[in-house]
Structures are given as structure tokens and as C-alpha cells.
Write an enzyme that holds these catalytic residues in place. Structure first.
Site, PDB file in Angstrom:
ATOM      1  N   LYS A   1      12.208  -1.715  10.334  1.00 49.37           N
ATOM      2  CA  LYS A   1      12.183  -0.313   9.701  1.00 49.37           C
ATOM      3  C   LYS A   1      10.611   0.021   9.500  1.00 49.37           C
ATOM      4  O   LYS A   1      10.079  -0.770   8.359  1.00 49.37           O
ATOM      5  CB  LYS A   1      12.979  -0.338   8.247  1.00 49.37           C
TER       6      LYS A   1
ATOM      7  N   CYS B   1      -4.992  -5.197   3.945  1.00 54.02           N
ATOM      8  CA  CYS B   1      -4.459  -6.084   2.976  1.00 54.02           C
ATOM      9  C   CYS B   1      -5.543  -7.087   2.824  1.00 54.02           C
ATOM     10  O   CYS B   1      -5.762  -7.678   1.536  1.00 54.02           O
ATOM     11  CB  CYS B   1      -3.346  -6.752   3.351  1.00 54.02           C
TER      12      CYS B   1
ATOM     13  N   GLU C   1      -4.955  -3.665  -6.642  1.00 54.19           N
ATOM     14  CA  GLU C   1      -5.246  -3.447  -5.114  1.00 54.19           C
ATOM     15  C   GLU C   1      -5.406  -2.025  -5.133  1.00 54.19           C
ATOM     16  O   GLU C   1      -4.366  -1.262  -5.470  1.00 54.19           O
ATOM     17  CB  GLU C   1      -3.985  -3.952  -4.429  1.00 54.19           C
TER      18      GLU C   1
ATOM     19  N   GLU D   1       5.190 -10.630   2.642  1.00 58.04           N
ATOM     20  CA  GLU D   1       3.486 -10.409   2.845  1.00 58.04           C
ATOM     21  C   GLU D   1       3.044  -9.396   2.177  1.00 58.04           C
ATOM     22  O   GLU D   1       3.160  -8.037   2.456  1.00 58.04           O
ATOM     23  CB  GLU D   1       3.369 -10.291   4.457  1.00 58.04           C
TER      24      GLU D   1
HETATM   25  P1  NAD Z   1       5.028  -0.159   0.604  1.00 53.54           P
HETATM   26  O1  NAD Z   1       5.274  -1.393  -0.151  1.00 53.54           O
HETATM   27  O2  NAD Z   1       4.982   0.991  -0.029  1.00 53.54           O
HETATM   28  O3  NAD Z   1       5.998   0.038   1.663  1.00 53.54           O
HETATM   29  C1  NAD Z   1       6.123  -1.084   2.952  1.00 53.54           C
HETATM   30  C2  NAD Z   1       7.421  -0.927   3.617  1.00 53.54           C
HETATM   31  O4  NAD Z   1       8.453  -1.239   2.653  1.00 53.54           O
HETATM   32  C3  NAD Z   1       7.832   0.511   4.136  1.00 53.54           C
HETATM   33  O5  NAD Z   1       8.315   0.701   5.215  1.00 53.54           O
HETATM   34  C4  NAD Z   1       8.358   1.191   2.871  1.00 53.54           C
HETATM   35  O6  NAD Z   1       9.309   2.396   3.351  1.00 53.54           O
HETATM   36  C5  NAD Z   1       9.267   0.067   2.390  1.00 53.54           C
HETATM   37  N1  NAD Z   1      10.053  -0.093   1.217  1.00 53.54           N
HETATM   38  C6  NAD Z   1       9.501   0.764   0.118  1.00 53.54           C
HETATM   39  N2  NAD Z   1      10.325   0.534  -0.958  1.00 53.54           N
HETATM   40  C7  NAD Z   1      11.288  -0.264  -0.567  1.00 53.54           C
HETATM   41  C8  NAD Z   1      12.447  -0.778  -1.150  1.00 53.54           C
HETATM   42  N3  NAD Z   1      12.871  -0.785  -2.505  1.00 53.54           N
HETATM   43  N4  NAD Z   1      13.247  -1.743  -0.261  1.00 53.54           N
HETATM   44  C9  NAD Z   1      12.974  -2.020   0.912  1.00 53.54           C
HETATM   45  N5  NAD Z   1      11.778  -1.304   1.779  1.00 53.54           N
HETATM   46  C10 NAD Z   1      11.262  -0.674   0.923  1.00 53.54           C
HETATM   47  O7  NAD Z   1       3.436  -0.460   1.399  1.00 53.54           O
HETATM   48  P2  NAD Z   1       2.620   0.421   1.843  1.00 53.54           P
HETATM   49  O8  NAD Z   1       1.877   1.373   1.180  1.00 53.54           O
HETATM   50  O9  NAD Z   1       3.386   0.739   3.063  1.00 53.54           O
HETATM   51  O10 NAD Z   1       1.421  -0.859   2.577  1.00 53.54           O
HETATM   52  C11 NAD Z   1       0.520  -1.170   1.760  1.00 53.54           C
HETATM   53  C12 NAD Z   1       0.752  -2.448   1.309  1.00 53.54           C
HETATM   54  O11 NAD Z   1       0.861  -3.474   2.212  1.00 53.54           O
HETATM   55  C13 NAD Z   1      -0.574  -2.982   0.360  1.00 53.54           C
HETATM   56  O12 NAD Z   1       0.007  -3.627  -0.596  1.00 53.54           O
HETATM   57  C14 NAD Z   1      -1.063  -4.191   1.567  1.00 53.54           C
HETATM   58  O13 NAD Z   1      -1.801  -5.160   0.963  1.00 53.54           O
HETATM   59  C15 NAD Z   1       0.283  -4.466   2.202  1.00 53.54           C
HETATM   60  N6  NAD Z   1       0.096  -5.099   3.499  1.00 53.54           N
HETATM   61  C16 NAD Z   1       0.166  -6.668   3.390  1.00 53.54           C
HETATM   62  C17 NAD Z   1      -0.168  -7.429   4.676  1.00 53.54           C
HETATM   63  C18 NAD Z   1      -0.214  -8.754   4.530  1.00 53.54           C
HETATM   64  O14 NAD Z   1      -0.537  -9.169   5.757  1.00 53.54           O
HETATM   65  N7  NAD Z   1      -0.071  -9.363   3.511  1.00 53.54           N
HETATM   66  C19 NAD Z   1      -0.420  -6.579   5.729  1.00 53.54           C
HETATM   67  C20 NAD Z   1      -0.388  -5.133   5.732  1.00 53.54           C
HETATM   68  C21 NAD Z   1      -0.176  -4.644   4.580  1.00 53.54           C
END
Ligand code: NAD
Length: 499
Positions: A180, A294, A393, A255
Site C-alpha cells: 500500500k 527521515c 519532527e 521504520e
Molecule cells: P504517514 O505515517 O502519514 O503515512 C505512511 C503510510 O502509512 C501511508 O501509506 C499512509 O497512508 C499509511 N497510514 C496512515 N495511517 C495509517 C493507519 N492508521 N494504519 C495503516 N497505515 C496508515 O507518513 P508520511 O507522512 O507518508 O511519511 C513521512 C514519515 O515517514 C516521516 O515521519 C518520516 O520520518 C517517515 N519515514 C521514515 C523512514 C525510515 O526509514 N525510518 C523513511 C521514510 C520516511
């Protein structure tokens, strides 16, 4: 792309389809704030069908039992196809996520590297580990088997790269999956599914459901037929995923975010070259992809005696970063991914200024760039650890500056975060470099560098930056179960019970 125009971006059991509900979502080009593609907006029903297909492919299909050499060969074919389509995919990633064209191309190179790495890793492995059971009559071996059906949930900042860190090891280990992608940037992950089929992956092994987190993502996390959920995203959603996954006791890998320190000692800057390098890398650490990384080096922790000179040069260079549409010539930095993300960044900067931070550059939307979601690279001086902008963040082009006087103080500031993803130390003193690196509570520590990662080295975080690791041997182990097979070659009664 033809498929997006067709709105058939859900792939189940080898077939492209629209959402059962017929719902669609516009995909926005953040540089101009206008839609440029339409995708299917799936929900729980589409998710259930995709999980069913992945379950069937795992329980009855050939992929989990396909010899490792064949699985590795398929991953290498995928890498070749990614290289073939590099320009198209790089441009698509650039437009969808708002990154420069060159960043988009580099992302695709890194995706191909991930597929090659996991192909090489599984191909080189011994089929099992023989254990000395202490008797010639016992043959004992530990083998690895795929976990089963994997749910792979990814964010918008590195859409295809984050997906590949899950898809490649999941396939290498013999799993089936439902991916997804972020609802904001799904297009390159949709394209990857076509490449997997072209490389010869059997139907039902790779499934994708485009749609929002609260329905598709949440259903995947709780689904009883999913054996593992691997999530990359923010702390709030990651916590929900862990909670939803708990009742079915599936494996969970998270992650999450980071609030990453970049610690600069004055001894790194005693020469002009050393100073220039540390400033240049601090700029890169904080502002590449508009800070939507991230592992962004969003907290500059600089030795007090160096602060004025360092921050002045950093601000001078940050003000010169050329913003614009990622595909335009000479652009160095694209927009933020959405209006919502920019509003979040603006709120953090406003709160920092209220709390006493000093604005050295940026702090506003640039002029003359139209309706795109641009925000100027921003340097906030005189920050301290009680400020929200230092603790949380921001995920935007905002660099905070804190100062220290002693090594202990530098380490304490660097570790003063609930996260623990990555951090760097800049120093010319080799002993200090090793000491500080050893004390940093972060999953990746750079010494006199910032940002590089290697597919062969584990990536992940301490603390609230997550659970588990991606990349490296541990990144493959996430997608496997260990099984101990104990064979008695000379069975006899044990006579524990006398009767
Ligand atoms: P997000 O948490 O809003 O969304 C991430 C994914 O989760 C999306 O596909 C979203 O649709 C899904 N999602 C949202 N709510 C959910 C739920 N209740 N259940 C299951 N899935 C759900 O994050 P974002 O805004 O897309 O990305 C930014 C974040 O990702 C930042 O915090 C960044 O640090 C993190 N990130 C971490 C890494 C790493 O390697 N640690 C890498 C890239 C991004």
C-alpha cells in the site's frame, strides 16, 4: 501514463482493476498544485480481495517453493528493467513527490541496487545451519522459511525506494505481499508491479491496493490472514499499526521518524577546506528534498566558539538554494509535497519564533513560484531543547541551531530525543570521533559525512524511530521464520513413564 488514466491501479491476482466502490483520487503535482493523474481509491473491500489473492499464492502457489537461484534471477531481471525505465520512472517520481529530476533518477538507481543486493544475498547463502546436537545419532539443522503474506505500507517522501527496501527482501525470502503506497505518491509503486510481472513473477504474489491509510492501511495491519506488516511512516500512524497488528500477533517492523543531530566540533573547521566541507554537508543534511527526509540533519549542534561564523555561512548559502519545479533546469530543491505539509512547517516556524528562536534566513514562502507548495530553506538560531521545533519532527526545510561547550554536552544534546534514527559527528580528532560515535543512541552514525547509506548495512532506529531493521542481512531476516529441524537417526523409547 495509460494506467493512471484508466484508473485501474489496484492489482489483485494478476489483474489491474478499479476500486470496487468506483472511487478515485487525483494525484497532485506539488510544484504547480494541480492534478496530473487519477488513481483508484481502494478501501477495506479491495484490501480483503488482495490479501485473499496473496494468501492463495502463498499457500498454493509455486513462489515460496521456487529455488533460491530462480528467485535471485528474477530480482536481477527487475533491476535490469528498472535501469531500462530509469528516465521515465525518475521523471514520474520527481513529478509525484516534488523532487528534482536528478534526485528522481538517483532514487531509481538505489531501487535497482536494492533488488541486486537482496538477489546476491540470498544466492550466496547456505541452505541451512547445521547444529551440533552432541550425538552422531541426531541431525539438527536450522533453516529459513518465508513468513507468509506480507503487508507493506510506505510513505510519500521516497516512494519507490522505501517500497523496494520491503518488496525486494520479501520476494527474495519467498513471500507474497500486498503493498500500500502513500495515497499522495503511489505512481511509481504501481509501475513497479508491472515490472515484476514483466520479469516473470507469478500472478497473486505481488498485489497493490492504492488508497488511504485509515481504510486500506488499517485493514492490512489488522487482517488475520496477514503474517507480517512492515510499515514506514510517521510515529502516530506507526503506533496505530502496532496496535492494530497486536490482536493477531503478526510480525511487525516499523521504520518511523527521526530528529537527527549533526554535531560539529570546532576542530573540524580549523582549515578553510574543513570549514567549507562541514558547512556544505550541513546544508545538504538539512535541505535536500526540502528536508522531507527521515534522516534529515535537522538539528545542528555546533561548538559555541564556531557558532557565529558557521551559522552566518550556512544562512548565506541556504538563501541561495534555487527552488523550483524539479524538472526545470538549474533547480536545486523542489516544493513540499502538499499544502498540508507546508502548513505544518509554517506552524513549527511560527511556534519557534514565539519561543525565542532567531530567524537567520527563510521563514516564508518564496515569491514568484506560483501556486506550488514551496517554502524557503530556513535557519533558526538560538534554539534550545525545550522548543517544539527542536523536539518534534518538522519534515521540512527547517534547521535549528543549538550550541555546546564540552564533548559531554554535545553527546547529551544529540541524544536528547525520543527518536534515534541517525546522527553525525564532525571532528578532526580520531579518538573523539570514535568516542562520540560510540555514545550516540542512533541507528546510523556518520563520522565526517551525512546521509550516505549502503544496501549491505542495516538501516533503522533506536527508541521511537522504530522496531526492526531494513537492508543488510537483518533486513532479509525480517521476512523469514527460522525453523529447527531435529532428526533422530536412531529412535528408541525414552521410558520417562514407567508403565
Ligand atoms: P504517514 O505515517 O502519514 O503515512 C505512511 C503510510 O502509512 C501511508 O501509506 C499512509 O497512508 C499509511 N497510514 C496512515 N495511517 C495509517 C493507519 N492508521 N494504519 C495503516 N497505515 C496508515 O507518513 P508520511 O507522512 O507518508 O511519511 C513521512 C514519515 O515517514 C516521516 O515521519 C518520516 O520520518 C517517515 N519515514 C521514515 C523512514 C525510515 O526509514 N525510518 C523513511 C521514510 C520516511
Amino acid at each position: 501514463m495509460a494506467r493512471q488514466q484508466e484508473r485501474r491501479t489496484i492489482h489483485v491476482d494478476g489483474e489491474w482493476r478499479e476500486a470496487i466502490s468506483g472511487a478515485t483520487r487525483d494525484i497532485i503535482d506539488p510544484a504547480v498544485a494541480r492534478p496530473f493523474a487519477v488513481v483508484a481509491e481502494g478501501d477495506e473491500k479491495d484490501t480483503d480481495l488482495a490479501v485473499e489473492a496473496a494468501r492463495r499464492a502463498f499457500d498454493e502457489g509455486d513462489w515460496p517453493r521456487t529455488p533460491v537461484a530462480e528467485r535471485a534471477a528474477l530480482l536481477r531481471r527487475v533491476a535490469d528493467l528498472l535501469v531500462r525505465d530509469r528516465e521515465e520512472l525518475g521523471a514520474l517520481e520527481s513529478r509525484d513527490a516534488g523532487k528534482t529530476l536528478e534526485e528522481g533518477r538517483v532514487d531509481i538507481d538505489c531501487v535497482a541496487d536494492a533488488f541486486r543486493y537482496f538477489a546476491d544475498l540470498v544466492a550466496a547463502e547456505a541452505p541451512g545451519r547445521v547444529v551440533d546436537a552432541g550425538s552422531p545419532d541426531i541431525h539438527s539443522v536450522v533453516v529459513h522459511e518465508p513468513v507468509g503474506v506480507c503487508a507493506l505500507i510506505t510513505p510519500w517522501n521516497y516512494p519507490l525506494l522505501q517500497a523496494s527496501w520491503k518488496v525486494a527482501p520479501a520476494l527474495a525470502a519467498g513471500n507474497t505481499f500486498v503493498v500500500k503506497p502513500s495515497e499522495i505518491t503511489p505512481l511509481t509503486t504501481v509501475a513497479l508491479i508491472d515490472l515484476l510481472a514483466e520479469a516473470g513473477l507469478p500472478s497473486g504474489v505481488a498485489n497493490i491496493v492504492t488508497g488511504p491509510g485509515h481504510s486500506v492501511g488499517a485493514r492490512l495491519a489488522e487482517h488475520p490472514d496477514v503474517d507480517l506488516v512492515s510499515f514506514t511512516g510517521g510515529l502516530v500512524s506507526g503506533t496505530k499499526v502496532a496496535q492494530a497488528a497486536a490482536p493477531s500477533v503478526k510480525k511487525v517492523a516499523l521504520e518511523l521518524g527521526g530528529k537527527n543531530p549533526n554535531v560539529v566540533f570546532a576542530d573540524a573547521c580549523t582549515t578553510d577546506e574543513g570549514f567549507d566541507t562541514a558547512v556544505d554537508q550541513a546544508l545538504n543534511a538539512a535541505f535536500i528534498h526540502s528536508g522531507q527526509v527521515c534522516s534529515a540533519g535537522a538539528r545542528l549542534i555546533v561548538e559555541e566558539s564556531l557558532r557565529d561564523r558557521f551559522v552566518a555561512e550556512l544562512a548565506r548559502r541556504a538563501a541561495k538554494i534555487r527552488l523550483g519545479r524539479g524538472t526545470d533546469e538549474g533547480v536545486e530543491c523542489g516544493p513540499l509535497v502538499s499544502a498540508q505539509q507546508r502548513a505544518k512547517v509554517e506552524a513549527y516556524v511560527a511556534s519557534a519564533l514565539e519561543e525565542g528562536a532567531i530567524l537567520r534566513t527563510g521563514g516564508k514562502r518564496p515569491e514568484g513560484l506560483g501556486a506550488g507548495y514551496f517554502y524557503e530553506p530556513t535557519v533558526l538560531d538560538a534554539c534550545h531543547r525545550e522548543m517544539r521545533v527542536v523536539r518534534e519532527e518538522v519534515f521540512g526545510p527547517v534547521l535549528t541551531v543549538e550550541t555546546f561547550r564540552t564533548e559531554d554536552e554535545a553527546v547529551a544534546l544529540a541524544n536528547d530525543t525520543e527518536y534515534g534514527l541517525a546522527g553525525a559527528v564532525w571532528t578532526a580528532d580520531a579518538g573523539r570521533a570514535r568516542r562520540v560515535a560510540g555514545r550516540l543512541r542512533h541507528g546510523t552514525v556518520w563520522i565526517n559525512d551525512f546521509h550516505p547509506y549502503l544496501p549491505q548495512a542495516e538501516w533503522g532506529g533506536f527508541g521511537k524511530s522504530g522496531v526492526g531493521r531494513e537492508l543488510g542481512p537483518a533486513g532479509l531476516a525480517e521476512y523469514r521464520e527460522s525453523k529447527h529441524v531435529y532428526q533422530n537417526l536412531a529412535p528408541k523409547p525414552v521410558r520417562w513413564f514407567a508403565g
